[in-house]
Design an enzyme around this catalytic site. Structure first.
Site, PDB file in Angstrom:
ATOM      1  N   LYS A 123      12.711   4.372  14.845  1.00 17.23           N
ATOM      2  CA  LYS A 123      11.812   5.287  14.136  1.00 17.23           C
ATOM      3  C   LYS A 123      10.667   4.506  13.499  1.00 17.23           C
ATOM      4  O   LYS A 123      10.747   3.286  13.325  1.00 17.23           O
ATOM      5  CB  LYS A 123      12.591   6.070  13.080  1.00 17.23           C
ATOM      6  CG  LYS A 123      13.293   5.207  12.041  1.00 17.23           C
ATOM      7  CD  LYS A 123      14.112   6.050  11.083  1.00 17.23           C
ATOM      8  CE  LYS A 123      14.800   5.179  10.041  1.00 17.23           C
ATOM      9  NZ  LYS A 123      15.515   5.975   9.036  1.00 17.23           N
ATOM     10  N   ARG A 129      20.749  13.480   0.649  1.00 19.89           N
ATOM     11  CA  ARG A 129      19.433  13.647   1.268  1.00 19.89           C
ATOM     12  C   ARG A 129      19.521  14.838   2.220  1.00 19.89           C
ATOM     13  O   ARG A 129      19.017  15.911   1.925  1.00 19.89           O
ATOM     14  CB  ARG A 129      19.028  12.359   1.985  1.00 19.89           C
ATOM     15  CG  ARG A 129      17.632  12.381   2.568  1.00 19.89           C
ATOM     16  CD  ARG A 129      17.204  10.992   3.036  1.00 19.89           C
ATOM     17  NE  ARG A 129      18.110  10.420   4.014  1.00 19.89           N
ATOM     18  CZ  ARG A 129      17.999   9.184   4.507  1.00 19.89           C
ATOM     19  NH1 ARG A 129      17.033   8.387   4.071  1.00 19.89           N
ATOM     20  NH2 ARG A 129      18.845   8.741   5.411  1.00 19.89           N
ATOM     21  N   TYR A 179     -14.719  -5.109  -5.635  1.00 20.62           N
ATOM     22  CA  TYR A 179     -14.964  -3.869  -6.369  1.00 20.62           C
ATOM     23  C   TYR A 179     -14.532  -3.976  -7.826  1.00 20.62           C
ATOM     24  O   TYR A 179     -13.519  -4.621  -8.142  1.00 20.62           O
ATOM     25  CB  TYR A 179     -14.211  -2.720  -5.700  1.00 20.62           C
ATOM     26  CG  TYR A 179     -14.861  -2.228  -4.425  1.00 20.62           C
ATOM     27  CD1 TYR A 179     -16.130  -1.656  -4.433  1.00 20.62           C
ATOM     28  CD2 TYR A 179     -14.191  -2.340  -3.208  1.00 20.62           C
ATOM     29  CE1 TYR A 179     -16.720  -1.213  -3.271  1.00 20.62           C
ATOM     30  CE2 TYR A 179     -14.771  -1.890  -2.025  1.00 20.62           C
ATOM     31  CZ  TYR A 179     -16.031  -1.330  -2.057  1.00 20.62           C
ATOM     32  OH  TYR A 179     -16.625  -0.895  -0.909  1.00 20.62           O
ATOM     33  N   MET A 224     -10.798  -1.739   1.687  1.00 19.28           N
ATOM     34  CA  MET A 224     -10.211  -0.975   2.783  1.00 19.28           C
ATOM     35  C   MET A 224     -10.027  -1.830   4.040  1.00 19.28           C
ATOM     36  O   MET A 224      -8.980  -1.766   4.696  1.00 19.28           O
ATOM     37  CB  MET A 224     -11.061   0.247   3.117  1.00 19.28           C
ATOM     38  CG  MET A 224     -10.495   1.057   4.283  1.00 19.28           C
ATOM     39  SD  MET A 224     -11.478   2.502   4.710  1.00 19.28           S
ATOM     40  CE  MET A 224     -11.065   3.585   3.348  1.00 19.28           C
TER      41      MET A 224
END
Length: 839
Positions: A504, A604, A733, A782
Site C-alpha cells: 500500500k 480502527r 522565507y 516548496m
C-alpha cells in the site's frame, strides 16, 4: 546422460528418456530458455520445492531431470529422470566434472566479506588482453551460483576467475571441491554474515578452506584475523612434501613488510582530483600505479589486482596503462521510467552471453508491458568464433520472445541474417547513427526496453534520450535488498506459514508494480493494498497474485469485482452493502472471496464480539455469494515490550472469536494477526499467514533483526548553487535563517512539494554531503531548501546530497521531527523520480 551418471555415485536412473545433449543447467523454472538442451535440478528449499515444477517444465519441452523425490513417471514419459539424495550436491558434482574435463588453465578463487565481485571484474578488465577468461556472472558465488558459473568454462578459455561466498560453517568445503583454485585472493574480513558464525576467527577459518590446495594466496596483512589464520595455515603445511603454499600479503606497515620477502609494502597514497596514485615497494623495487578512483574500497580492491599483476611479472608500463583505464563496475541493473509510457532497463555490467541471458530473464519479469524491445551492441572477448557467438545470441533472443531487436555495431549488422526469427529487427553501424534515428523515424511506445551494450558503445547516451524528463531529485530503490529482507523474514516462518506483503501507499513510497513484480517472482502468497485503485494499477501491470484490499469503499465494488480484488469486510453494514452488490452483479458460480477483520483492541476497523451472531447468520444465508478467505486482526502495539500483556489479550480474543466464526462454516479459512513486529516477537502465533510491511523496506523495531536487514532506498538530490553570506544577512522565507558568522550555503533541489517536510526547517533537519551532515538553514521551501555547508571542504555545485539512505536512515529523520519512519517514506512525492537497481 550416461556421462552424468558416471560422476554421481549412488545415483539411480529412474527412467531413460529421449533427452538431447545437455548444454544448459537449470535450477529455476522461470528462467527457461533452451528446453530440449537443459538439465533441470529439482532443488528443495524451505519455501519452494523444485519438484512441483517438473510437469510444467516437461510440457515446455524439458526432457532431463535430476530429482531427490520419487515422482509419477507416467507424467513425464519421454524424460530422463535421475534420483539422488541431494540435488544441490549433484549440481556441484556435475559442474566440477565439467571444469576438470573442459578447462586446463589456471583458476583464481576469490573470497572475503566485500569486494569479491569488483576484484573479479577488474582482473577481467586488466587481463583480458592476455587471456581468454571465464568468470562468475555478477555475484554468482553461492552453493548454486558457483556451479552455474563453472559450467560456462570451455576449452578455449585459459584463465578462470570465480568468487565464493558463504554464510555458515561447512559451505566452503563444498565450494573448494568444485573450484580448486591454484591462485587465491582473500579481499578482506568484515561483519557480513557474522550471524552464521561463532566469531570472526571461525568465519576467517571457514573462508580459508577455499585455499586448501592453492599454490599462492594474496591477502592484506593489515587484517589481523586473516594474517594470523594465514600464518597458522602456513605453519601447518610447512615441511610437508606436498607443501606449495606461498602467502603474498600487502600492508601499509613497514615493519610487517620488512619481515616478509613476499610482502608488497604500500608506502604512499596521493589523491588528486578523481585519481589516486598508489606507491609501493615489492621485492626491493619501487612501483606505482594511478587509478581513476579515490574511495578506500576501490584502493584496496585495486591493490589486490596490482599485486597479482606484479606477481605475473607483467611489464610496469603495461600495468600502469591498464590501471589508468580501469572502469567502475556497474553492479546492478538500473530500471527507470521511460518516455511514452515505457520502462527502461539499463545494464552496462558486461556484454557476454550469460550476462545477456540474466538481463533478458529480468526483462521477462516486467509484466506491465506486452511488448519487449532489446537494444544490443556487438559482444567482445567471448572466446568463440563470431558465427558461433551470434548464432547463440540469436537463439537466446528468439527463445525470450523479444518483439523488436535494435542491433548496434559492425558485427551485429554483418550477421543480421542470424536474427530472422525476431519479429522486427533494425541494425545501426554505431551508437551515433542510432542516436540520429532517435531524433527522427525511430520511436517507442508502451514497451519494456532493455539496453545492453559493451562500454565502448556509450549506451548511456541512449538511456538519457529515452528516459522520461522529470525531477532531478531521485529515490533509488534496491530490488536485491528487498529480496534479501524478504528472505530474512521468511527464515522466521514455519514451513507452512503463508506470507502476505503490504504494498500500500506505493509500497511505502518505493513504487507499485516494480515491487509487486519482484514479489511475484519470489512467489509471495498475497499482496495487500489500502484502496481499490492501488490494486487496479497492479492488475493492469500484469500482477496476478491474489490481492487483498484493506479499505474497499462501496462505490469501488464494481471495479474491485472486475479486477478480481479481494475485499476486507469490517462491519455488518459493509457486508450487507457487498452482498447487495453481488446479488445484482455476480453471475459467477464460485462465491466471492472476502477477508473478515476482527477488532480485538486497535479500534480502527473491524467486527466486535457483539456483531458475531449477525455476521455468522449473514455468512450462512449467503454461502453462494461469499466465501471467507481469511479472518484476521491487527496488533496495536506489537513492537512495544511494555504492551505485551495487551498484545497477548488481543491474540486471545482473536483466537476465541475467529474459532466461533469457523465453527459456523463448512470449511476452514486462513487466519492471521501478526504484522512485521509481530513476526519477530510472537512467532508462536503465526497461524496460517503473516503480513509483512515496513520490515520488507529495511526497518524493524528489534535490534537483532535490524542488523540483518539491508537498506532498500536512498533519496538523493544535488547542489544547485553555492553562496557566500556575511554576518547579518538572512536566508529563506520570513528571514528565519539568521547569519551569525561568515557562512557558505548550498541550495538543494528538494522541498516540501517533494515530501521534505517544513518541520525540518531552521536546523532541525540535516542532509549528508561528502560524508558530513549539513543542517537546513532557514525555512524549507516548496521546491528547494538551503543547507549550511560552511564546515564542509571542497563542496561544488552539482555535488550529490543524501537526504536519507544507509548512512542517514529514515528512522533518524523521523526522530528529528517526532514522527515514525512510515511517514517519512510514504511522504515522498510522486514527482520524485524512482530508479530501481537489481544486482
Amino acid at each position: 546422460m550416461t556421462s552424468i551418471l558416471s560422476v554421481l555415485p549412488n545415483a539411480t536412473l529412474l527412467q531413460q528418456g529421449s533427452s538431447n545433449h545437455i548444454k544448459h543447467l537449470l535450477i529455476d523454472s522461470r528462467n527457461l530458455s533452451y528446453p530440449n538442451e537443459s538439465l533441470f535440478f529439482a532443488i528443495t528449499g524451505k519455501y519452494h520445492n523444485g519438484h512441483d515444477y517438473i510437469v510444467q517444465l516437461y510440457k515446455q519441452g524439458v526432457r532431463a531431470f535430476i530429482v531427490s523425490e520419487h515422482l509419477p513417471i507416467k507424467q513425464v514419459p519421454e524424460a530422463t529422470v535421475i534420483l539422488v539424495k541431494d540435488t544441490v550436491w549433484a549440481l556441484q558434482q556435475i559442474a566440477a566434472h565439467h571444469l576438470r574435463e573442459n578447462f586446463k588453465g589456471k583458476v583464481i578463487g576469490i573470497t572475503g566479506s566485500n569486494g569479491k565481485t569488483i576484484v573479479k571484474e577488474w582482473l577481467y578488465q586488466l587481463l583480458q588482453a592476455d587471456y581468454h577468461i571465464v568468470r562468475s556472472p555478477k555475484s554468482y558465488n553461492s552453493q548454486v551460483g558457483v556451479p552455474l558459473s563453472i559450467w560456462q568454462a570451455k576449452e578455449q578459455h585459459d584463465l578462470a576467475i570465480f568468487e565464493a561466498g558463504i554464510s555458515q560453517v561447512g559451505e566452503m568445503t563444498r565450494l573448494e571441491a568444485i573450484i580448486k583454485p591454484q591462485i587465491g585472493i582473500f579481499t578482506n574480513i568484515g561483519s557480513a554474515h557474522d550471524i552464521g558464525f561463532v566469531d570472526r576467527i571461525e568465519k576467517v577459518l571457514e573462508k580459508m578452506k577455499l585455499f586448501k590446495y592453492a599454490e599462492v594466496l594474496f591477502y592484506c596483512k593489515d587484517y589481523p584475523f586473516i594474517d594470523e589464520c594465514v600464518k597458522e595455515l602456513n605453519r601447518a603445511f610447512e615441511g610437508k612434501k606436498a607443501y606449495r603454499f606461498i602467502p603474498y600479503g600487502w600492508t601499509k606497515d613497514a615493519k610487517k613488510a620488512d619481515n616478509d620477502p613476499n610482502a608488497l609494502y604500500i608506502s604512499k597514497l596521493l589523491e588528486k582530483g578523481n585519481e589516486t596514485t598508489i606507491i609501493g615497494l615489492y621485492q626491493g623495487q619501487s612501483y606505482h600505479i594511478k587509478i581513476p578512483f579515490t574511495d578506500q574500497a576501490a584502493i584496496e580492491n585495486a591493490i589486490h589486482c596490482w599485486f597479482y599483476m606484479l606477481f605475473l611479472q607483467i611489464p610496469e608500463a603495461t600495468i600502469q596503462k591498464r590501471f589508468l583505464a580501469l572502469e567502475s563496475v556497474a553492479m546492478r541493473l538500473e530500471v527507470k521510467t521511460g518516455a511514452n509510457n515505457c520502462t527502461l532497463i539499463n545494464d552496462a555490467y558486461n556484454s557476454d552471453v550469460r550476462a545477456l541471458q540474466i538481463a533478458l530473464d529480468f526483462l521477462q519479469q516486467q509484466k506491465q508491458h506486452p511488448k519487449k524491445t532489446l537494444i544490443l551492441s556487438d559482444i567482445f572477448q567471448s572466446g568463440q568464433s563470431e558465427e558461433a557467438l551470434y548464432q547463440e545470441v540469436a537463439k537466446l533472443i528468439s527463445k525470450k520472445n523479444i518483439h523488436r531487436l535494435i542491433g548496434v555495431g559492425t558485427r551485429m549488422s554483418h550477421l543480421k541474417s542470424y536474427f530472422a526469427n525476431v519479429p522486427e529487427t533494425i541494425f545501426y553501424p554505431n551508437t551515433t547513427t542510432l542516436l540520429k534515428a532517435l531524433e527522427g523515424e525511430l520511436s517507442f511506445q508502451n514497451e519494456a526496453i532493455l539496453i545492453k551494450g559493451a562500454r565502448l558503445f556509450g549506451f548511456e547516451q541512449i538511456a538519457q534520450v529515452l528516459e522520461a524528463k522529470v525531477h532531478g531529485t531521485v529515490l533509488e530503490i534496491y530490488l536485491h535488498a528487498i529480496a534479501h529482507n524478504l528472505k530474512v523474514y521468511r527464515q522466521l516462518l514455519a514451513p507452512d506459514t503463508k506470507l502476505m506483503v503490504m504494498v500500500k501507499a506505493l509500497s511505502y513510497g518505493s513504487g507499485s508494480h516494480e515491487i509487486a513484480n519482484l514479489l511475484r517472482f519470489h512467489q509471495v502468497d498475497y499482496l495487500g493494498v489500502a484502496y481499490v485503485d492501488e490494486g487496479v494499477s497492479l492488475r493492469k501491470a500484469g500482477v496476478e497474485i491474489p490481492i487483498m484490499v484493506l479499505n474497499p469503499e462501496p462505490s469501488s465494488f464494481y471495479t474491485m469485482f472486475r479486477y478480481q480484488l479481494e475485499p476486507e469486510v469490517y462491519s455488518i453494514r459493509h457486508l450487507k452493502q457487498l452482498l447487495l452488490f453481488l446479488q445484482e452483479h455476480s453471475s459467477s458460480i464460485e462465491p466471492y472471496p472476502i477477508h473478515l477483520k476482527i477488532d480485538t483492541g486497535m479500534h480502527r476497523l473491524g467486527f466486535e464480539a457483539v456483531d458475531l451472531p449477525v455476521l455468522i447468520d449473514l455468512l450462512q444465508t449467503n454461502k453462494e455469494l461469499v466465501k471467507v478467505q481469511s479472518i484476521f486482526s491487527h496488533l496495536a502495539a506489537s513492537e512495544d515490550a511494555l504492551e505485551d500483556g495487551f498484545s497477548h489479550q488481543q491474540i486471545r480474543l482473536f483466537e476465541e472469536q475467529s474459532e466461533q466464526i469457523i465453527a459456523s462454516l463448512s470449511y476452514r479459512p486462513l487466519r492471521h494477526i501478526l504484522n512485521t513486529a509481530g513476526i519477530v516477537r510472537f512467532p508462536e502465533h503465526q497461524y496460517d499467514l503473516v503480513r509483512l510491511g515496513l520490515g520488507l523496506y529495511g526497518i524493524d523495531s528489534t535490534a537483532e533483526i535490524q542488523e540483518q536487514l539491508e537498506t532498500v532506498s536512498r533519496l538523493k538530490t544535488y547542489v544547485a548553487q553555492i553562496k557566500q553570506l556575511t554576518l547579518g544577512e538572512t536566508v529563506g522565507y520570513s528571514r528565519k535563517g539568521k547569519i551569525k558568522r561568515p557562512t557558505k550555503i548550498a541550495t538543494v533541489n528538494i522541498g516540501y512539494g517533494d515530501g521534505y517536510r517544513r518541520d525540518f526547517s531552521q536546523g532541525v533537519g540535516k542532509m549528508m554531503i561528502k560524508g558530513q551532515l549539513a543542517p537546513v538553514i532557514g525555512n524549507v521551501c516548496m521546491d528547494m531548501c538551503m543547507l549550511d555547508v560552511t564546515d564542509i571542504v571542497g563542496i561544488e555545485e552539482g555535488e550529490e546530497v543524501i537526504v536519507f539512505g544507509a548512512a542517514l536512515p529514515p528512522q533518524t529523520l523521523a526522530d528529528w521531527v517526532g514522527t515514525i519512519p512510515y511517514e517519512i517514506m510514504t511522504g515522498i512525492s510522486s514527482r520524485v523520480r524512482r530508479v530501481y537497481f537489481e544486482e
